[in-house]
Design a protein around this motif. Structure first.
Motif, PDB file in Angstrom:
ATOM      1  N   MET A  30      13.251  62.523  92.445  1.00  0.00           N
ATOM      2  CA  MET A  30      13.190  62.041  91.071  1.00  0.00           C
ATOM      3  C   MET A  30      12.294  60.816  90.997  1.00  0.00           C
ATOM      4  SD  MET A  30      15.155  64.101  89.408  1.00  0.00           S
ATOM      5  CE  MET A  30      14.741  65.448  90.532  1.00  0.00           C
ATOM      6  N   ASN A  31      11.381  60.821  90.063  1.00  0.00           N
ATOM      7  CA  ASN A  31      10.483  59.687  89.927  1.00  0.00           C
ATOM      8  C   ASN A  31      11.155  58.489  89.270  1.00  0.00           C
ATOM      9  OD1 ASN A  31       7.659  60.058  90.924  1.00  0.00           O
ATOM     10  ND2 ASN A  31       7.836  61.945  89.746  1.00  0.00           N
ATOM     11  N   VAL A  32      12.080  58.770  88.371  1.00  0.00           N
ATOM     12  CA  VAL A  32      12.765  57.692  87.657  1.00  0.00           C
ATOM     13  C   VAL A  32      14.254  57.981  87.642  1.00  0.00           C
ATOM     14  CG1 VAL A  32      12.933  56.364  85.521  1.00  0.00           C
ATOM     15  CG2 VAL A  32      10.741  57.372  86.186  1.00  0.00           C
ATOM     16  N   LEU A  33      15.044  56.993  87.980  1.00  0.00           N
ATOM     17  CA  LEU A  33      16.503  57.080  87.910  1.00  0.00           C
ATOM     18  C   LEU A  33      17.005  55.947  87.043  1.00  0.00           C
ATOM     19  CD1 LEU A  33      17.342  57.653  91.661  1.00  0.00           C
ATOM     20  CD2 LEU A  33      17.563  59.325  89.833  1.00  0.00           C
ATOM     21  N   GLY A  34      18.095  56.198  86.390  1.00  0.00           N
ATOM     22  CA  GLY A  34      18.583  55.102  85.579  1.00  0.00           C
ATOM     23  C   GLY A  34      19.936  55.335  84.968  1.00  0.00           C
ATOM     24  N   ARG A  52      10.501  55.356  91.601  1.00  0.00           N
ATOM     25  CA  ARG A  52      10.358  55.466  93.049  1.00  0.00           C
ATOM     26  C   ARG A  52       9.369  54.419  93.563  1.00  0.00           C
ATOM     27  NH1 ARG A  52       9.315  61.463  95.207  1.00  0.00           N
ATOM     28  NH2 ARG A  52       7.552  61.190  93.810  1.00  0.00           N
ATOM     29  N   GLY A  53       8.425  54.036  92.717  1.00  0.00           N
ATOM     30  CA  GLY A  53       7.417  53.056  93.111  1.00  0.00           C
ATOM     31  C   GLY A  53       7.839  51.609  92.939  1.00  0.00           C
ATOM     32  N   GLY A  54       9.049  51.391  92.398  1.00  0.00           N
ATOM     33  CA  GLY A  54       9.548  50.034  92.294  1.00  0.00           C
ATOM     34  C   GLY A  54       9.521  49.413  90.920  1.00  0.00           C
ATOM     35  N   SER A  55       9.011  50.126  89.921  1.00  0.00           N
ATOM     36  CA  SER A  55       9.059  49.587  88.557  1.00  0.00           C
ATOM     37  C   SER A  55      10.490  49.602  88.053  1.00  0.00           C
ATOM     38  CB  SER A  55       8.183  50.433  87.634  1.00  0.00           C
ATOM     39  OG  SER A  55       6.850  50.432  88.062  1.00  0.00           O
ATOM     40  N   THR A  56      10.843  48.606  87.280  1.00  0.00           N
ATOM     41  CA  THR A  56      12.196  48.539  86.726  1.00  0.00           C
ATOM     42  C   THR A  56      12.151  48.109  85.269  1.00  0.00           C
ATOM     43  OG1 THR A  56      12.488  46.237  87.416  1.00  0.00           O
ATOM     44  CG2 THR A  56      13.260  47.932  88.936  1.00  0.00           C
ATOM     45  N   ARG A  57      13.185  48.472  84.554  1.00  0.00           N
ATOM     46  CA  ARG A  57      13.383  47.970  83.201  1.00  0.00           C
ATOM     47  C   ARG A  57      14.870  47.800  82.981  1.00  0.00           C
ATOM     48  NH1 ARG A  57      10.972  50.885  77.936  1.00  0.00           N
ATOM     49  NH2 ARG A  57       9.061  50.070  78.846  1.00  0.00           N
ATOM     50  N   TYR A  58      15.233  46.661  82.456  1.00  0.00           N
ATOM     51  CA  TYR A  58      16.622  46.375  82.129  1.00  0.00           C
ATOM     52  C   TYR A  58      16.735  46.095  80.641  1.00  0.00           C
ATOM     53  CZ  TYR A  58      17.866  45.708  87.080  1.00  0.00           C
ATOM     54  OH  TYR A  58      18.113  45.888  88.422  1.00  0.00           O
ATOM     55  N   ASN A  59      17.833  46.503  80.069  1.00  0.00           N
ATOM     56  CA  ASN A  59      18.175  46.070  78.721  1.00  0.00           C
ATOM     57  C   ASN A  59      18.313  44.551  78.772  1.00  0.00           C
ATOM     58  OD1 ASN A  59      19.859  45.350  76.390  1.00  0.00           O
ATOM     59  ND2 ASN A  59      20.192  47.539  76.148  1.00  0.00           N
ATOM     60  N   VAL A  60      17.753  43.879  77.795  1.00  0.00           N
ATOM     61  CA  VAL A  60      17.769  42.418  77.810  1.00  0.00           C
ATOM     62  C   VAL A  60      19.195  41.868  77.843  1.00  0.00           C
ATOM     63  CG1 VAL A  60      17.661  42.242  75.292  1.00  0.00           C
ATOM     64  CG2 VAL A  60      16.786  40.369  76.719  1.00  0.00           C
ATOM     65  N   SER A  61      20.140  42.628  77.316  1.00  0.00           N
ATOM     66  CA  SER A  61      21.523  42.147  77.263  1.00  0.00           C
ATOM     67  C   SER A  61      22.217  42.169  78.619  1.00  0.00           C
ATOM     68  CB  SER A  61      22.330  42.985  76.267  1.00  0.00           C
ATOM     69  OG  SER A  61      22.503  44.306  76.761  1.00  0.00           O
ATOM     70  N   SER A  99       9.136  63.453  85.898  1.00  0.00           N
ATOM     71  CA  SER A  99       7.773  63.005  85.643  1.00  0.00           C
ATOM     72  C   SER A  99       7.622  61.550  86.072  1.00  0.00           C
ATOM     73  CB  SER A  99       7.441  63.142  84.157  1.00  0.00           C
ATOM     74  OG  SER A  99       7.538  64.485  83.752  1.00  0.00           O
ATOM     75  N   PRO A 100       6.402  61.127  86.317  1.00  0.00           N
ATOM     76  CA  PRO A 100       6.176  59.749  86.764  1.00  0.00           C
ATOM     77  C   PRO A 100       6.598  58.713  85.727  1.00  0.00           C
ATOM     78  CG  PRO A 100       4.261  61.105  87.234  1.00  0.00           C
ATOM     79  CD  PRO A 100       5.170  61.924  86.379  1.00  0.00           C
ATOM     80  N   TRP A 101       6.734  57.503  86.206  1.00  0.00           N
ATOM     81  CA  TRP A 101       7.073  56.374  85.345  1.00  0.00           C
ATOM     82  C   TRP A 101       6.014  56.218  84.259  1.00  0.00           C
ATOM     83  CZ3 TRP A 101      10.969  52.650  85.245  1.00  0.00           C
ATOM     84  CH2 TRP A 101      10.719  51.523  84.485  1.00  0.00           C
ATOM     85  N   VAL A 105       7.586  55.580  77.690  1.00  0.00           N
ATOM     86  CA  VAL A 105       8.621  56.579  77.395  1.00  0.00           C
ATOM     87  C   VAL A 105       9.928  56.389  78.127  1.00  0.00           C
ATOM     88  CG1 VAL A 105       6.836  58.280  76.860  1.00  0.00           C
ATOM     89  CG2 VAL A 105       7.892  58.260  79.126  1.00  0.00           C
ATOM     90  N   VAL A 106       9.977  55.549  79.153  1.00  0.00           N
ATOM     91  CA  VAL A 106      11.195  55.503  79.977  1.00  0.00           C
ATOM     92  C   VAL A 106      12.401  54.963  79.209  1.00  0.00           C
ATOM     93  CG1 VAL A 106      10.076  55.415  82.218  1.00  0.00           C
ATOM     94  CG2 VAL A 106      10.549  53.274  80.995  1.00  0.00           C
ATOM     95  N   GLY A 107      12.156  54.363  78.066  1.00  0.00           N
ATOM     96  CA  GLY A 107      13.263  53.885  77.254  1.00  0.00           C
ATOM     97  C   GLY A 107      13.826  54.942  76.324  1.00  0.00           C
ATOM     98  N   ARG A 108      13.271  56.118  76.348  1.00  0.00           N
ATOM     99  CA  ARG A 108      13.690  57.184  75.429  1.00  0.00           C
ATOM    100  C   ARG A 108      14.632  58.162  76.123  1.00  0.00           C
ATOM    101  NH1 ARG A 108       7.645  58.872  73.304  1.00  0.00           N
ATOM    102  NH2 ARG A 108       6.971  56.783  72.685  1.00  0.00           N
ATOM    103  N   VAL A 109      15.694  58.514  75.459  1.00  0.00           N
ATOM    104  CA  VAL A 109      16.647  59.502  75.981  1.00  0.00           C
ATOM    105  C   VAL A 109      15.923  60.804  76.300  1.00  0.00           C
ATOM    106  CG1 VAL A 109      18.626  60.922  75.347  1.00  0.00           C
ATOM    107  CG2 VAL A 109      18.631  58.468  74.827  1.00  0.00           C
ATOM    108  N   SER A 110      14.969  61.187  75.475  1.00  0.00           N
ATOM    109  CA  SER A 110      14.264  62.459  75.633  1.00  0.00           C
ATOM    110  C   SER A 110      13.364  62.497  76.858  1.00  0.00           C
ATOM    111  CB  SER A 110      13.432  62.748  74.390  1.00  0.00           C
ATOM    112  OG  SER A 110      12.479  61.718  74.174  1.00  0.00           O
ATOM    113  N   ALA A 111      13.160  61.357  77.512  1.00  0.00           N
ATOM    114  CA  ALA A 111      12.265  61.311  78.674  1.00  0.00           C
ATOM    115  C   ALA A 111      12.930  61.841  79.936  1.00  0.00           C
ATOM    116  CB  ALA A 111      11.813  59.877  78.912  1.00  0.00           C
ATOM    117  N   TYR A 112      14.235  62.055  79.900  1.00  0.00           N
ATOM    118  CA  TYR A 112      14.993  62.394  81.102  1.00  0.00           C
ATOM    119  C   TYR A 112      15.360  63.863  81.140  1.00  0.00           C
ATOM    120  CZ  TYR A 112      14.801  57.488  81.739  1.00  0.00           C
ATOM    121  OH  TYR A 112      14.304  56.219  81.899  1.00  0.00           O
ATOM    122  N   ASP A 113      15.255  64.428  82.353  1.00  0.00           N
ATOM    123  CA  ASP A 113      15.478  65.856  82.543  1.00  0.00           C
ATOM    124  C   ASP A 113      16.923  66.173  82.926  1.00  0.00           C
ATOM    125  OD1 ASP A 113      12.500  65.241  84.058  1.00  0.00           O
ATOM    126  OD2 ASP A 113      12.579  66.680  82.401  1.00  0.00           O
TER     127      ASP A 113
END
Length: 125
Positions: A30-34, A52-61, A99-101, A105-113
């Motif tokens: 998986m390219n993105v987990l969350g 997988r490459g080390g990019s991250t995103r957190y909800n600000v809260s 799909s890759p990071w 789009v990674v903040g969208r529910v629809s981006a996940y398989d």
């Protein structure tokens, strides 16, 4: 790939929980987990995701309180949640994207398989 989320429960404000997301297949494929969460009456929202490459995103809260990680040998991703607050109460879902990071789009529910079944986290005041 099937995802199984676990580790939810009820804690008091300031407490900690660690959620686990175990994959039936190879999690490193998986390219993105969350993690996402959904509180009653609210839309599902991003909590934390990483690539997988080390990019991250957190909800600000949750920044500074939650940490996302993975253990490829165990086919498991984790969400360590510290200093929990009542507003963290929700059903937490793990998600995986083949799909890759993509920052766009990674903040969208629809981006996940793939999605896990959800685990309830309740924080009492």
């Amino acid at each position: 790939v099937q995802l199984q989320a676990s580790g939810g429960g009820t804690v008091q404000t300031g407490g900690s929980l660690r959620l686990s997301c175990t994959a039936s297949g190879k999690i490193w494929d998986m390219n993105v987990l969350g993690w996402y969460r959904q509180a009653p009456g609210n839309q599902r929202e991003l909590v934390a995701v990483f690539s997988r490459g080390g990019s991250t995103r957190y909800n600000v809260s949750v920044k500074g309180r939650f940490t996302i990680s993975r253990d490829n040998a165990k086919n498991t991703a984790y969400l360590q949640m510290n200093n929990l607050k009542p507003e963290d109460t929700a059903v937490y879902y793990c998600a995986a994207r083949t799909s890759p990071w993509s920052t766009a789009v990674v903040g969208r529910v629809s981006a996940y398989d793939y999605w896990g079944q959800g685990t309830q986290v309740t924080v009492s005041s």
